[in-house]
Design an enzyme around this catalytic site. Structure first.
Site, PDB file in Angstrom:
ATOM      1  N   CYS A 112      22.728 -24.833   5.449  1.00 45.83           N
ATOM      2  CA  CYS A 112      21.548 -25.243   4.671  1.00 45.83           C
ATOM      3  C   CYS A 112      21.341 -26.759   4.679  1.00 45.83           C
ATOM      4  O   CYS A 112      20.265 -27.239   4.333  1.00 45.83           O
ATOM      5  CB  CYS A 112      21.672 -24.754   3.240  1.00 45.83           C
ATOM      6  SG  CYS A 112      21.992 -22.998   3.134  1.00 45.83           S
ATOM      7  N   HIS A 251      16.967 -28.257  -1.282  1.00 42.59           N
ATOM      8  CA  HIS A 251      17.183 -26.962  -0.629  1.00 42.59           C
ATOM      9  C   HIS A 251      16.861 -25.857  -1.629  1.00 42.59           C
ATOM     10  O   HIS A 251      17.295 -25.896  -2.786  1.00 42.59           O
ATOM     11  CB  HIS A 251      18.645 -26.869  -0.174  1.00 42.59           C
ATOM     12  CG  HIS A 251      19.027 -25.505   0.288  1.00 42.59           C
ATOM     13  ND1 HIS A 251      18.266 -24.801   1.196  1.00 42.59           N
ATOM     14  CD2 HIS A 251      20.074 -24.701  -0.036  1.00 42.59           C
ATOM     15  CE1 HIS A 251      18.828 -23.622   1.409  1.00 42.59           C
ATOM     16  NE2 HIS A 251      19.928 -23.535   0.669  1.00 42.59           N
ATOM     17  N   ASN A 281      15.705 -18.168   0.234  1.00 45.16           N
ATOM     18  CA  ASN A 281      16.552 -19.212   0.812  1.00 45.16           C
ATOM     19  C   ASN A 281      16.462 -19.116   2.342  1.00 45.16           C
ATOM     20  O   ASN A 281      16.978 -18.178   2.937  1.00 45.16           O
ATOM     21  CB  ASN A 281      17.988 -18.986   0.324  1.00 45.16           C
ATOM     22  CG  ASN A 281      18.977 -19.996   0.875  1.00 45.16           C
ATOM     23  OD1 ASN A 281      18.687 -20.719   1.825  1.00 45.16           O
ATOM     24  ND2 ASN A 281      20.163 -20.031   0.296  1.00 45.16           N
TER      25      ASN A 281
HETATM   26  O1  UT7 Z   1      22.137 -21.715   0.441  1.00 46.61           O
HETATM   27  C1  UT7 Z   1      23.522 -21.753   0.341  1.00 46.61           C
HETATM   28  C2  UT7 Z   1      23.950 -22.015  -1.033  1.00 46.61           C
HETATM   29  N1  UT7 Z   1      23.874 -20.814  -1.808  1.00 46.61           N
HETATM   30  C3  UT7 Z   1      23.662 -20.896  -3.094  1.00 46.61           C
HETATM   31  O2  UT7 Z   1      23.473 -21.979  -3.604  1.00 46.61           O
HETATM   32  C4  UT7 Z   1      23.721 -19.628  -3.913  1.00 46.61           C
HETATM   33  C5  UT7 Z   1      24.369 -19.920  -5.237  1.00 46.61           C
HETATM   34  N2  UT7 Z   1      24.528 -18.758  -6.074  1.00 46.61           N
HETATM   35  C6  UT7 Z   1      23.520 -18.095  -6.671  1.00 46.61           C
HETATM   36  O3  UT7 Z   1      22.362 -18.367  -6.443  1.00 46.61           O
HETATM   37  C7  UT7 Z   1      23.881 -17.044  -7.700  1.00 46.61           C
HETATM   38  O4  UT7 Z   1      25.271 -17.093  -7.926  1.00 46.61           O
HETATM   39  C8  UT7 Z   1      23.482 -15.588  -7.299  1.00 46.61           C
HETATM   40  C9  UT7 Z   1      21.972 -15.434  -7.406  1.00 46.61           C
HETATM   41  C10 UT7 Z   1      23.943 -15.292  -5.892  1.00 46.61           C
HETATM   42  C11 UT7 Z   1      24.111 -14.585  -8.258  1.00 46.61           C
HETATM   43  O5  UT7 Z   1      23.775 -14.889  -9.594  1.00 46.61           O
HETATM   44  P1  UT7 Z   1      24.916 -14.962 -10.722  1.00 46.61           P
HETATM   45  O6  UT7 Z   1      24.222 -15.226 -11.982  1.00 46.61           O
HETATM   46  O7  UT7 Z   1      25.928 -15.945 -10.255  1.00 46.61           O
HETATM   47  O8  UT7 Z   1      25.448 -13.478 -10.734  1.00 46.61           O
HETATM   48  P2  UT7 Z   1      26.917 -12.936 -10.435  1.00 46.61           P
HETATM   49  O9  UT7 Z   1      27.250 -13.092  -8.990  1.00 46.61           O
HETATM   50  O10 UT7 Z   1      27.862 -13.513 -11.432  1.00 46.61           O
HETATM   51  O11 UT7 Z   1      26.717 -11.407 -10.732  1.00 46.61           O
HETATM   52  C12 UT7 Z   1      26.322 -10.932 -12.005  1.00 46.61           C
HETATM   53  C13 UT7 Z   1      26.117  -9.431 -11.921  1.00 46.61           C
HETATM   54  C14 UT7 Z   1      27.231  -8.676 -11.217  1.00 46.61           C
HETATM   55  O12 UT7 Z   1      27.456  -7.473 -11.907  1.00 46.61           O
HETATM   56  P3  UT7 Z   1      28.735  -7.289 -12.872  1.00 46.61           P
HETATM   57  O13 UT7 Z   1      29.921  -7.506 -11.977  1.00 46.61           O
HETATM   58  O14 UT7 Z   1      28.578  -8.352 -13.919  1.00 46.61           O
HETATM   59  O15 UT7 Z   1      28.575  -5.904 -13.378  1.00 46.61           O
HETATM   60  C15 UT7 Z   1      26.648  -8.355  -9.871  1.00 46.61           C
HETATM   61  O16 UT7 Z   1      27.188  -7.179  -9.295  1.00 46.61           O
HETATM   62  O17 UT7 Z   1      24.918  -9.133 -11.202  1.00 46.61           O
HETATM   63  C16 UT7 Z   1      25.203  -8.138 -10.204  1.00 46.61           C
HETATM   64  N3  UT7 Z   1      24.304  -8.333  -9.087  1.00 46.61           N
HETATM   65  C17 UT7 Z   1      23.095  -7.747  -8.997  1.00 46.61           C
HETATM   66  N4  UT7 Z   1      22.438  -6.919  -9.822  1.00 46.61           N
HETATM   67  C18 UT7 Z   1      21.212  -6.517  -9.443  1.00 46.61           C
HETATM   68  C19 UT7 Z   1      24.503  -9.113  -8.007  1.00 46.61           C
HETATM   69  N5  UT7 Z   1      23.432  -9.032  -7.181  1.00 46.61           N
HETATM   70  C20 UT7 Z   1      22.546  -8.194  -7.783  1.00 46.61           C
HETATM   71  C21 UT7 Z   1      21.258  -7.741  -7.447  1.00 46.61           C
HETATM   72  N6  UT7 Z   1      20.640  -6.915  -8.305  1.00 46.61           N
HETATM   73  N7  UT7 Z   1      20.655  -8.119  -6.330  1.00 46.61           N
END
Ligand code: UT7
Length: 324
Positions: A112, A251, A281
């Site tokens: 990125c 980004h 993204n």
């Molecule tokens: O470009 C390269 C750099 N990349 C980034 O900067 C990405 C940085 N990270 C993020 O944008 C966020 O961490 C995400 C959007 C990827 C995830 O958001 P989060 O608030 O960090 O969620 P999490 O990974 O802590 O997951 C929370 C919950 C989980 O469920 P449990 O374990 O709490 O029951 C996931 O399984 O959300 C669940 N989950 C989803 N639920 C519905 C993860 N993806 C999804 C989804 N739909 N698509």
């Protein structure tokens, strides 16, 4: 002599994948995706459409905007992690398509951050005598997406953006660029299979190791910290402050990351360019697409102070400060 961006262009594929479409593919919801990321839709390539096809279209628009012809270009730098082939460099395919007969061409792999890294290299070459460097970010993230993994498939999109970087006199142009990396954190975002460590084989395909894996939550925290740090470092290096900035073009990974960074910097959200709701993204393409849109919307005009900020796999992070 300074380097300045004298033309920009962008292109995204026609096919749109909405959050509602994704609801039919994995266990997700429009509400989760919108609230957690800010993304509502992303463009994805159709069959037969590849990285160079997007890159060529964005580059042609940038050349037209800069009012130079392809034969004026000294070098083409393509930032991508999703090139047409493992070999040769996709930049060479773009060079041929554009008819940029005099240009050197190579790809740059910094995920990125690729566009800002490439911009920094273009800046250095211009300062040592080149006239025109074409910097492109083009990605087909859909080709390395596991469409059964809800943790990643809702995040990415395809697209390309390009900038013509030219030698210019006067006090406007690229003021400074700042590049960082920390390989100790490489496993936070990776495509584990398909390279020389684990060449393509049945296991790679069966376990979808040719697709992007990301520890999103840990990545999120590092992104907020490093984007803030490098923004402050960039302004300090130029003896400027946050209040001098007219527009921050970051980004486009997650609106919550960008709101947190803006909040920590004390930068009003109106000064942050956001378009991830429509494109998701797009990795190395996200900054040049956002930059091109900001210019076309009149949000960047002569004299504007613009900061680019990037973060991604590697891990890498980077920034550039530009006086328009
Ligand atoms: O470009 C390269 C750099 N990349 C980034 O900067 C990405 C940085 N990270 C993020 O944008 C966020 O961490 C995400 C959007 C990827 C995830 O958001 P989060 O608030 O960090 O969620 P999490 O990974 O802590 O997951 C929370 C919950 C989980 O469920 P449990 O374990 O709490 O029951 C996931 O399984 O959300 C669940 N989950 C989803 N639920 C519905 C993860 N993806 C999804 C989804 N739909 N698509």
């Amino acid at each position: 002599m300074r380097a300045h961006i004298t033309g920009t262009g962008s292109y995204v594929p026609a096919k749109i994948l909405s959050n509602a479409d994704l609801e039919n593919m994995v266990a997700t919801s429009d509400q989760w995706i919108t609230e957690r990321t800010g993304i509502r839709a992303r463009a994805v390539c159709g069959p037969g459409e590849a990285c160079s096809d997007l890159g060529v279209k964005a580059a042609q628009r940038a050349l037209e905007d800069a009012k130079i012809s392809a034969s004026d270009v000294d070098m083409i730098l393509l930032a991508t992690c999703t090139g047409d082939y493992p070999l040769p460099a996709t930049a060479c395919l773009i060079q041929q398509q554009l008819g940029a007969k005099r240009a050197a061409a190579c790809d740059l792999s910094a995920a990125c951050c690729g566009f800002v890294y490439a911009l920094s290299i273009a800046d250095a070459y211009i300062r040592t005598g080149m006239r025109h460097v074409l910097v492109i970010g083009s990605e087909v993230m859909s080709a390395i997406t596991d469409w059964t993994d809800r943790n990643t498939c809702v995040l990415f999109g395809d697209g390309a953006g390009a900038a013509v970087v030219s030698a210019t006199e006067g006090d406007h142009g690229i003021l400074s660029t700042h590049l960082r990396s920390d390989g100790a954190l490489w496993e936070l975002i990776a495509v584990p299979g398909g390279g020389s460590r684990l060449p393509p084989c049945e296991k790679v395909l069966a376990e979808k190791l040719n697709c992007i894996k990301m520890k999103g939550n840990e990545t999120f925290k590092v992104a907020v910290r490093t984007l803030e740090e490098i923004a402050r470092e960039t302004l300090t290096a130029n003896r400027l402050t946050v209040s001098d900035l007219d527009l921050y073009v970051p980004h486009q990974a997650n609106v919550r990351i960008l709101k947190a960074v803006a909040d920590r910097l004390g930068l009003p959200l109106e000064k942050v360019m956001l378009n991830l709701d429509r494109y998701g993204n797009t990795s190395a393409a996200s900054i040049p697409i956002a930059l091109d849109e900001a210019i076309r919307q009149g949000r960047i005009t002569k004299g504007s102070l613009v900061m680019l900020g990037a973060f991604g796999a590697g891990l890498t992070w980077a920034s550039a400060l530009i006086r328009w």
